[in-house]
Design a protein around this motif. Structure first.
Motif, mmCIF file in Angstrom:
data_model
loop_
_atom_site.group_PDB
_atom_site.id
_atom_site.type_symbol
_atom_site.label_atom_id
_atom_site.label_comp_id
_atom_site.label_asym_id
_atom_site.label_seq_id
_atom_site.Cartn_x
_atom_site.Cartn_y
_atom_site.Cartn_z
ATOM 1 N N ALA A 1 0.837 -1.201 0.000
ATOM 2 C CA ALA A 1 0.000 0.000 0.000
ATOM 3 C C ALA A 1 0.876 1.256 0.000
ATOM 4 O O ALA A 1 1.986 1.266 0.537
ATOM 5 N N ASP A 2 0.377 2.319 -0.593
ATOM 6 C CA ASP A 2 1.083 3.597 -0.582
ATOM 7 C C ASP A 2 1.192 4.118 0.850
ATOM 8 O O ASP A 2 0.322 3.867 1.678
ATOM 9 N N HIS A 3 2.268 4.875 1.101
ATOM 10 C CA HIS A 3 2.456 5.447 2.433
ATOM 11 C C HIS A 3 1.261 6.299 2.844
ATOM 12 O O HIS A 3 0.791 6.234 3.985
ATOM 13 N N ALA A 4 0.767 7.094 1.906
ATOM 14 C CA ALA A 4 -0.362 7.971 2.226
ATOM 15 C C ALA A 4 -1.594 7.166 2.612
ATOM 16 O O ALA A 4 -2.331 7.542 3.540
ATOM 17 N N ASP A 5 -1.806 6.048 1.926
ATOM 18 C CA ASP A 5 -2.959 5.200 2.245
ATOM 19 C C ASP A 5 -2.806 4.578 3.628
ATOM 20 O O ASP A 5 -3.786 4.470 4.378
ATOM 21 N N LEU A 6 -1.587 4.161 3.959
ATOM 22 C CA LEU A 6 -1.350 3.561 5.269
ATOM 23 C C LEU A 6 -1.562 4.587 6.378
ATOM 24 O O LEU A 6 -2.210 4.294 7.398
ATOM 25 N N LEU A 7 -1.031 5.787 6.200
ATOM 26 C CA LEU A 7 -1.193 6.821 7.215
ATOM 27 C C LEU A 7 -2.667 7.158 7.428
ATOM 28 O O LEU A 7 -3.126 7.295 8.566
#
Length: 211
Positions: free
Chosen positions: A108-114
């Motif tokens: 998953a993209d970092h932004a999605d995880l955050l």
């Protein structure tokens, strides 16, 4: 400013934990309060640290699904957000049945995880699109032999050679409850002994025994 969202990282790979810690350190509203490498450590640290979110890997000693079930059944307030490499139908369903608030894959993209961490802390369900699609299909076409998260957990311990009293001690349930789970497992799988149950569940892909 409001208090930061506290996060416990549960993964048996130190490099993964270090990477997640480094990523979350850059977010002012997120704070890593602990790291765990096994199911037992995760449950113990969750009880002690009371984090808002537990980032849970599935393939760790003791099993991430088992740890998730123990956290949710123990009435702990922490939300469990699964972050794993694996996305099979059975693993997704088991994690959700065990009480996970969300399920993301490690690519998953970092932004999605955050965003997922923030959403989980707020009590919102978080599922990667591919995971949501699999879960929807599984719910629409349920298998008659499908095991609940707890039943799968019990059977994995049977596969490791544990007796009913030992399983009860590990899961903090009575021996009578273990026996009830076993009877339900036998009925679903159409078998009448422990060895046959393990073999049937493994062959049908209902459990794995290499966690």
């Amino acid at each position: 400013m409001s208090d930061p969202i506290t996060v416990l990282i549960a993964d048996d790979h130190p490099v993964v934990r270090a990477g997640l810690c480094a990523m979350l350190a850059n977010e002012a509203d997120l704070e890593v309060v602990g790291e765990a490498g096994t199911a037992d450590e995760t449950v113990a640290m969750t009880r002690r640290l009371d984090p808002d979110v537990v980032l849970m890997d599935l393939r760790m000693p003791g099993g991430g699904v088992e740890a998730t079930a123990r956290i949710t059944e123990g009435k702990l307030r922490s939300r469990v957000l699964v972050l794993t490499t694996y996305g099979s139908d059975d693993q997704i369903l088991s994690a959700v049945e065990a009480g996970a608030t969300g399920y993301l894959l490690k690519h998953a993209d970092h932004a999605d995880l955050l965003q997922a961490i923030r959403s989980a802390a707020a009590g919102e369900a978080v599922l990667a699109p591919s995971v949501a699609a699999k879960l929807t299909q599984r719910v629409r076409s349920p298998r008659k032999d499908a095991l609940s998260a707890r039943e799968a957990e019990v059977l994995r311990l049977v596969a490791r050679g544990l007796t009913n009293p030992a399983i009860g001690a590990v899961l903090f349930i009575s021996e009578a409850t273990v026996k009830t789970h076993m009877l339900r497992i036998f009925g679903k799988l159409g078998v009448d002994d422990r060895t046959a149950a393990v073999m049937a569940a493994v062959s049908r892909g209902l459990i794995t025994v290499d966690d």
